[in-house]
Design a protein around this motif. Structure first.
Motif, PDB file in Angstrom:
ATOM      1  N   TRP A  78      -5.187  -8.898   0.422  1.00 54.46           N
ATOM      2  CA  TRP A  78      -6.319  -7.984   0.563  1.00 54.46           C
ATOM      3  C   TRP A  78      -6.438  -7.650   2.038  1.00 54.46           C
ATOM      4  N   ILE A  79      -6.651  -6.365   2.327  1.00 53.16           N
ATOM      5  CA  ILE A  79      -6.671  -5.909   3.716  1.00 53.16           C
ATOM      6  C   ILE A  79      -7.950  -5.121   3.988  1.00 53.16           C
ATOM      7  N   LEU A  80      -8.634  -5.506   5.056  1.00 52.59           N
ATOM      8  CA  LEU A  80      -9.737  -4.722   5.591  1.00 52.59           C
ATOM      9  C   LEU A  80      -9.253  -4.103   6.897  1.00 52.59           C
ATOM     10  N   ASP A  81      -9.298  -2.778   6.980  1.00 49.40           N
ATOM     11  CA  ASP A  81      -8.952  -2.073   8.214  1.00 49.40           C
ATOM     12  C   ASP A  81     -10.213  -1.457   8.785  1.00 49.40           C
ATOM     13  N   ARG A  82     -10.382  -1.600  10.092  1.00 50.40           N
ATOM     14  CA  ARG A  82     -11.556  -1.030  10.756  1.00 50.40           C
ATOM     15  C   ARG A  82     -11.449   0.493  10.740  1.00 50.40           C
ATOM     16  N   VAL A  83     -12.512   1.129  10.312  1.00 52.61           N
ATOM     17  CA  VAL A  83     -12.628   2.588  10.305  1.00 52.61           C
ATOM     18  C   VAL A  83     -13.986   2.931  10.922  1.00 52.61           C
ATOM     19  N   PRO A  84     -14.184   4.174  11.357  1.00 47.26           N
ATOM     20  CA  PRO A  84     -15.493   4.523  11.914  1.00 47.26           C
ATOM     21  C   PRO A  84     -16.614   4.168  10.925  1.00 47.26           C
ATOM     22  N   GLY A  85     -17.565   3.399  11.380  1.00 48.19           N
ATOM     23  CA  GLY A  85     -18.710   3.034  10.565  1.00 48.19           C
ATOM     24  C   GLY A  85     -18.505   1.855   9.629  1.00 48.19           C
ATOM     25  N   GLY A  86     -17.369   1.184   9.691  1.00 47.83           N
ATOM     26  CA  GLY A  86     -17.181   0.032   8.804  1.00 47.83           C
ATOM     27  C   GLY A  86     -15.722  -0.342   8.610  1.00 47.83           C
ATOM     28  N   TRP A  87     -15.369  -0.554   7.346  1.00 48.38           N
ATOM     29  CA  TRP A  87     -14.044  -1.054   6.994  1.00 48.38           C
ATOM     30  C   TRP A  87     -13.537  -0.346   5.743  1.00 48.38           C
ATOM     31  N   SER A  88     -12.225  -0.187   5.648  1.00 47.38           N
ATOM     32  CA  SER A  88     -11.611   0.273   4.400  1.00 47.38           C
ATOM     33  C   SER A  88     -10.954  -0.939   3.738  1.00 47.38           C
ATOM     34  N   PHE A  89     -10.752  -0.857   2.443  1.00 50.72           N
ATOM     35  CA  PHE A  89     -10.143  -1.948   1.675  1.00 50.72           C
ATOM     36  C   PHE A  89      -8.882  -1.444   0.996  1.00 50.72           C
ATOM     37  N   SER A  90      -7.818  -2.229   1.077  1.00 52.54           N
ATOM     38  CA  SER A  90      -6.586  -1.936   0.334  1.00 52.54           C
ATOM     39  C   SER A  90      -5.967  -3.256  -0.098  1.00 52.54           C
ATOM     40  N   GLN A  91      -5.011  -3.146  -1.015  1.00 50.11           N
ATOM     41  CA  GLN A  91      -4.294  -4.324  -1.491  1.00 50.11           C
ATOM     42  C   GLN A  91      -2.796  -4.077  -1.295  1.00 50.11           C
ATOM     43  N   LEU A  92      -2.103  -5.099  -0.838  1.00 44.48           N
ATOM     44  CA  LEU A  92      -0.664  -5.012  -0.613  1.00 44.48           C
ATOM     45  C   LEU A  92       0.015  -6.105  -1.426  1.00 44.48           C
ATOM     46  N   PRO A  93       0.796  -5.709  -2.448  1.00 36.48           N
ATOM     47  CA  PRO A  93       1.497  -6.739  -3.227  1.00 36.48           C
ATOM     48  C   PRO A  93       2.588  -7.390  -2.371  1.00 36.48           C
ATOM     49  N   GLN A  94       2.721  -8.698  -2.483  1.00 35.70           N
ATOM     50  CA  GLN A  94       3.735  -9.412  -1.712  1.00 35.70           C
ATOM     51  C   GLN A  94       5.139  -9.161  -2.265  1.00 35.70           C
ATOM     52  N   LEU A  95       5.291  -9.225  -3.573  1.00 35.86           N
ATOM     53  CA  LEU A  95       6.588  -9.025  -4.234  1.00 35.86           C
ATOM     54  C   LEU A  95       7.681  -9.876  -3.593  1.00 35.86           C
ATOM     55  N   LEU A  96       7.387 -11.162  -3.418  1.00 35.57           N
ATOM     56  CA  LEU A  96       8.305 -12.083  -2.753  1.00 35.57           C
ATOM     57  C   LEU A  96       9.104 -12.953  -3.707  1.00 35.57           C
ATOM     58  N   LEU A  97       8.515 -13.296  -4.851  1.00 31.83           N
ATOM     59  CA  LEU A  97       9.150 -14.208  -5.792  1.00 31.83           C
ATOM     60  C   LEU A  97       9.241 -13.557  -7.163  1.00 31.83           C
ATOM     61  N   ALA A  98      10.190 -14.010  -7.953  1.00 35.45           N
ATOM     62  CA  ALA A  98      10.314 -13.511  -9.326  1.00 35.45           C
ATOM     63  C   ALA A  98       8.984 -13.700 -10.034  1.00 35.45           C
ATOM     64  N   GLY A  99       8.559 -12.676 -10.766  1.00 32.35           N
ATOM     65  CA  GLY A  99       7.308 -12.747 -11.493  1.00 32.35           C
ATOM     66  C   GLY A  99       6.111 -12.207 -10.724  1.00 32.35           C
ATOM     67  N   ASP A 100       6.249 -11.918  -9.417  1.00 31.89           N
ATOM     68  CA  ASP A 100       5.152 -11.323  -8.678  1.00 31.89           C
ATOM     69  C   ASP A 100       4.819  -9.972  -9.271  1.00 31.89           C
ATOM     70  N   ILE A 101       3.545  -9.595  -9.227  1.00 32.63           N
ATOM     71  CA  ILE A 101       3.050  -8.386  -9.859  1.00 32.63           C
ATOM     72  C   ILE A 101       2.740  -7.333  -8.803  1.00 32.63           C
ATOM     73  N   ALA A 102       3.162  -6.102  -9.049  1.00 34.47           N
ATOM     74  CA  ALA A 102       2.929  -5.009  -8.098  1.00 34.47           C
ATOM     75  C   ALA A 102       1.512  -4.434  -8.233  1.00 34.47           C
ATOM     76  N   GLY A 103       0.905  -4.576  -9.398  1.00 33.67           N
ATOM     77  CA  GLY A 103      -0.413  -3.996  -9.639  1.00 33.67           C
ATOM     78  C   GLY A 103      -1.503  -4.719  -8.877  1.00 33.67           C
ATOM     79  N   PRO A 104      -2.566  -3.981  -8.511  1.00 29.12           N
ATOM     80  CA  PRO A 104      -3.656  -4.589  -7.747  1.00 29.12           C
ATOM     81  C   PRO A 104      -4.511  -5.514  -8.600  1.00 29.12           C
ATOM     82  N   ILE A 105      -5.305  -6.303  -7.910  1.00 26.67           N
ATOM     83  CA  ILE A 105      -6.321  -7.124  -8.556  1.00 26.67           C
ATOM     84  C   ILE A 105      -7.508  -6.217  -8.797  1.00 26.67           C
ATOM     85  N   SER A 106      -8.003  -6.208 -10.026  1.00 27.95           N
ATOM     86  CA  SER A 106      -9.143  -5.312 -10.302  1.00 27.95           C
ATOM     87  C   SER A 106     -10.386  -6.093 -10.647  1.00 27.95           C
TER      88      SER A 106
END
Length: 184
Positions: free
Chosen positions: A156-184
């Motif tokens: 989970w990533i918070l990036d500073r933007v004017p007036g606050g923060w934005s949120f994004s998710q970056l899948p690791q995709l490092l090991l077999a079975g890792d999921i590309a879809g975000p956590i909802s």
């Protein structure tokens, strides 16, 4: 001073019936340590957050890494073990501030310390606590209310933007079975 980016990860895989026993770095059995798959993820995360190709490192390589210390409420070593290979790699090539002074349930003090750091910050913590940590960030965006028990593969990533923060998710995709879809 304030961070430009705050990244959150859950500690790597823990002992379960499907993952097997927990083990320390020296191979000694320990229920408070990572499972073998967790150690594999921890090793892969070192290059995920400290990539060989410099063009990718500016936004992923942390200047400060936080993991909960041990205390009466938690004897778990998993978060510290998850970032240990990354911290060791960073110490070889640059300065890194590695902080384990906060206990797992000390979210307000942790986030006060996080918000005083410059650059990019990485927090490795217990999944049950991660959503509440973001609630201590002024101007924080909405994030999923829970981190699923079976997801060890997301950033989970918070990036500073004017007036606050934005949120994004970056899948690791490092090991077999890792999921590309975000956590909802």
């Amino acid at each position: 001073m304030a961070p430009e980016r705050i990244m959150f990860i859950r500690h790597a895989e823990k002992p379960t019936a499907s993952e097997g026993i927990g083990i320390e770095a020296d191979g000694k059995a320990d229920d408070e340590s990572l499972a073998v798959r967790g150690w594999q993820r921890a090793g892969a995360l070192a290059r995920f957050f400290c990539p060989i190709h410099e063009t990718h490192s500016a936004r992923l390589t942390p200047a400060t890494v936080f993991a909960p210390g041990n205390g009466p409420a938690s004897k778990s070593k998993r978060a510290m073990q998850t970032v240990a290979p990354l911290v060791a790699l960073l110490q070889e090539t640059s300065q890194v501030n590695y902080v384990t002074a906060h206990l797992k349930d000390d979210g307000q003090a942790l986030m006060r310390d996080v918000l005083a750091q410059p650059g990019v910050v990485l927090i490795a913590w217990e999944h049950k606590v991660l959503p509440s940590l973001i609630g201590h960030v002024p101007g924080a965006p909405a994030v999923p209310a829970t981190w699923p028990e079976d997801r060890f593969d997301m950033v989970w990533i918070l990036d500073r933007v004017p007036g606050g923060w934005s949120f994004s998710q970056l899948p690791q995709l490092l090991l077999a079975g890792d999921i590309a879809g975000p956590i909802s």
